[in-house]
Design a protein around this motif. Sequence first.
Motif, mmCIF file in Angstrom:
data_model
loop_
_atom_site.group_PDB
_atom_site.id
_atom_site.type_symbol
_atom_site.label_atom_id
_atom_site.label_comp_id
_atom_site.label_asym_id
_atom_site.label_seq_id
_atom_site.Cartn_x
_atom_site.Cartn_y
_atom_site.Cartn_z
ATOM 1 N N ASP A 156 27.601 -29.005 -42.570
ATOM 2 C CA ASP A 156 27.329 -30.446 -42.630
ATOM 3 C C ASP A 156 26.263 -30.853 -41.624
ATOM 4 O O ASP A 156 25.426 -31.721 -41.901
ATOM 5 C CB ASP A 156 28.617 -31.234 -42.375
ATOM 6 N N LEU A 157 26.287 -30.220 -40.442
ATOM 7 C CA LEU A 157 25.281 -30.537 -39.433
ATOM 8 C C LEU A 157 23.887 -30.156 -39.931
ATOM 9 O O LEU A 157 22.917 -30.917 -39.749
ATOM 10 C CB LEU A 157 25.601 -29.788 -38.139
ATOM 11 N N ALA A 158 23.771 -29.000 -40.569
ATOM 12 C CA ALA A 158 22.475 -28.600 -41.121
ATOM 13 C C ALA A 158 22.019 -29.563 -42.211
ATOM 14 O O ALA A 158 20.826 -29.887 -42.310
ATOM 15 C CB ALA A 158 22.577 -27.176 -41.671
ATOM 16 N N SER A 159 22.954 -30.030 -43.030
ATOM 17 C CA SER A 159 22.596 -30.988 -44.077
ATOM 18 C C SER A 159 22.109 -32.299 -43.491
ATOM 19 O O SER A 159 21.112 -32.877 -43.942
ATOM 20 C CB SER A 159 23.809 -31.237 -44.984
ATOM 21 N N ILE A 160 22.795 -32.776 -42.452
ATOM 22 C CA ILE A 160 22.408 -34.041 -41.818
ATOM 23 C C ILE A 160 21.029 -33.916 -41.163
ATOM 24 O O ILE A 160 20.195 -34.826 -41.256
ATOM 25 C CB ILE A 160 23.468 -34.456 -40.783
ATOM 26 N N THR B 240 12.353 -33.699 -40.019
ATOM 27 C CA THR B 240 11.489 -32.687 -40.622
ATOM 28 C C THR B 240 11.699 -31.353 -39.908
ATOM 29 O O THR B 240 12.376 -31.276 -38.876
ATOM 30 C CB THR B 240 10.016 -33.096 -40.522
ATOM 31 N N PHE B 241 11.069 -30.318 -40.450
ATOM 32 C CA PHE B 241 11.225 -28.995 -39.863
ATOM 33 C C PHE B 241 10.707 -28.960 -38.431
ATOM 34 O O PHE B 241 11.378 -28.439 -37.520
ATOM 35 C CB PHE B 241 10.472 -27.960 -40.720
ATOM 36 N N ALA C 92 12.298 -27.846 -34.959
ATOM 37 C CA ALA C 92 11.854 -26.561 -34.424
ATOM 38 C C ALA C 92 11.268 -26.688 -33.023
ATOM 39 O O ALA C 92 11.542 -25.859 -32.150
ATOM 40 C CB ALA C 92 10.830 -25.929 -35.377
ATOM 41 N N ILE C 93 10.456 -27.729 -32.783
ATOM 42 C CA ILE C 93 9.810 -27.859 -31.478
ATOM 43 C C ILE C 93 10.818 -28.027 -30.344
ATOM 44 O O ILE C 93 10.739 -27.317 -29.328
ATOM 45 C CB ILE C 93 8.780 -29.005 -31.505
ATOM 46 N N PRO C 94 11.800 -28.951 -30.434
ATOM 47 C CA PRO C 94 12.800 -29.029 -29.356
ATOM 48 C C PRO C 94 13.590 -27.738 -29.178
ATOM 49 O O PRO C 94 13.918 -27.359 -28.039
ATOM 50 C CB PRO C 94 13.711 -30.181 -29.804
ATOM 51 N N VAL C 95 13.899 -27.050 -30.294
ATOM 52 C CA VAL C 95 14.641 -25.792 -30.177
ATOM 53 C C VAL C 95 13.806 -24.742 -29.456
ATOM 54 O O VAL C 95 14.310 -24.017 -28.575
ATOM 55 C CB VAL C 95 15.069 -25.303 -31.576
#
Length: 386
Positions: free
Chosen positions: A332-336, A342-343, A347-350
């Motif tokens: 569910d977290l991935a869906s939200i 956006t990608f 991706a940048i914060p990660v």
Amino acid sequence: MPHHFAPALSTTPTADNTIRPADGSPDHDRHAGHPELPRNVRPDHTVRFAPSPIHPRRAYGELLALLLVTTWNSLPLDRIPGLPWDSEVVSDTALAGQLAMAVGVFFWLARLVIIRTPRRMSTGRRWGLRLGATAVGIAAVAGAVPVDGVLPYPRAGAVAYAGALVWLTLEVCLRHGITPTRLGLRPVWPKARTEQKRAVKVGGQALIAVLIAGWGSGILTLLMQNADLPLVPSVSQQDALGITSLGDAATSMFWVLVVEDLVLVGAVVALLSAARRPAWEMYAVTCVAVVVVHAYMGLPALLFLPYAWLRVRIYRRHGLLVPLIAAHFFYDLASIIGWFFTFWQVAIPVLWGTFLYLIADEIYSRGRGLLDRRSPSDAPEKRATR
């Protein structure tokens, strides 16, 4: 053939809610040749629950009532495609039903907590539990009171009702001899390495079940929408659920985890086991209830049947509820995240976080190494001066 959870008449429940033979001897013969199985798991790979210490029929009836107060607030009557209902009448009916369910949960929870807190219990603990249950119940009722035909604080009301539902589910299970540990909620993360590996394995299996339902229903919805077929929503799942903000998404995710994992899997299997019901009934109740709460998706909701069946099977084999909740949470977290970001926004914060963590870990490792190299060399000099 599925096996019954109910123990044979020659067995009796123990204080820890496991089963022993009627003569009181340990149940060694059931585990002969199966030393790797936990004590609460049969060699036929089904988790054991003792019969209800009150009465099996009471466990069955209270489960039905628990399903009613759960599924009513989960069923979006005004968003089910293909039903020729007047939206205003449906909305008024849904609001009235939500208020009635909240009032019922309030009195039911208060009664169970009062029964479980006799006078021999310490005064502070007794009144703390009673006042806490009263506060949670009042919050649930207050969140379900409509003003001018709408709920003024729908998020807070949903969270309050979900919290009351969690407490009520645990109280109902305790009433029939099922502790949070037996339900599979504790420990959250086991200490033994073998149990950790088993929890990860269960989580992986649960994630596969969630992916089958999520991706399968999504693909079928797109195909039916492109073909202009009936019995399918004309909007996305996010719009069908009325999610417009991260707050709505977080509230919906918390509610879904409570309903689909704690109640529709854990409580259904445990209480039907305590009621001495056959295994097929556990699968049937969960499958029907899961499809009902996903009725807003129309015909693709039928793809949640294998999802529900697999989750019941996983829970019956392992008795662990936390890995099921964790797998559902991450999906569910991935869906939200996909709905609102956006990608590159993800991706940048990660990447930055990973980079900073590696730098901090390198600095800590080098500093720790310097301290460790100094300590042995300083120790002989100090002893020599003394």
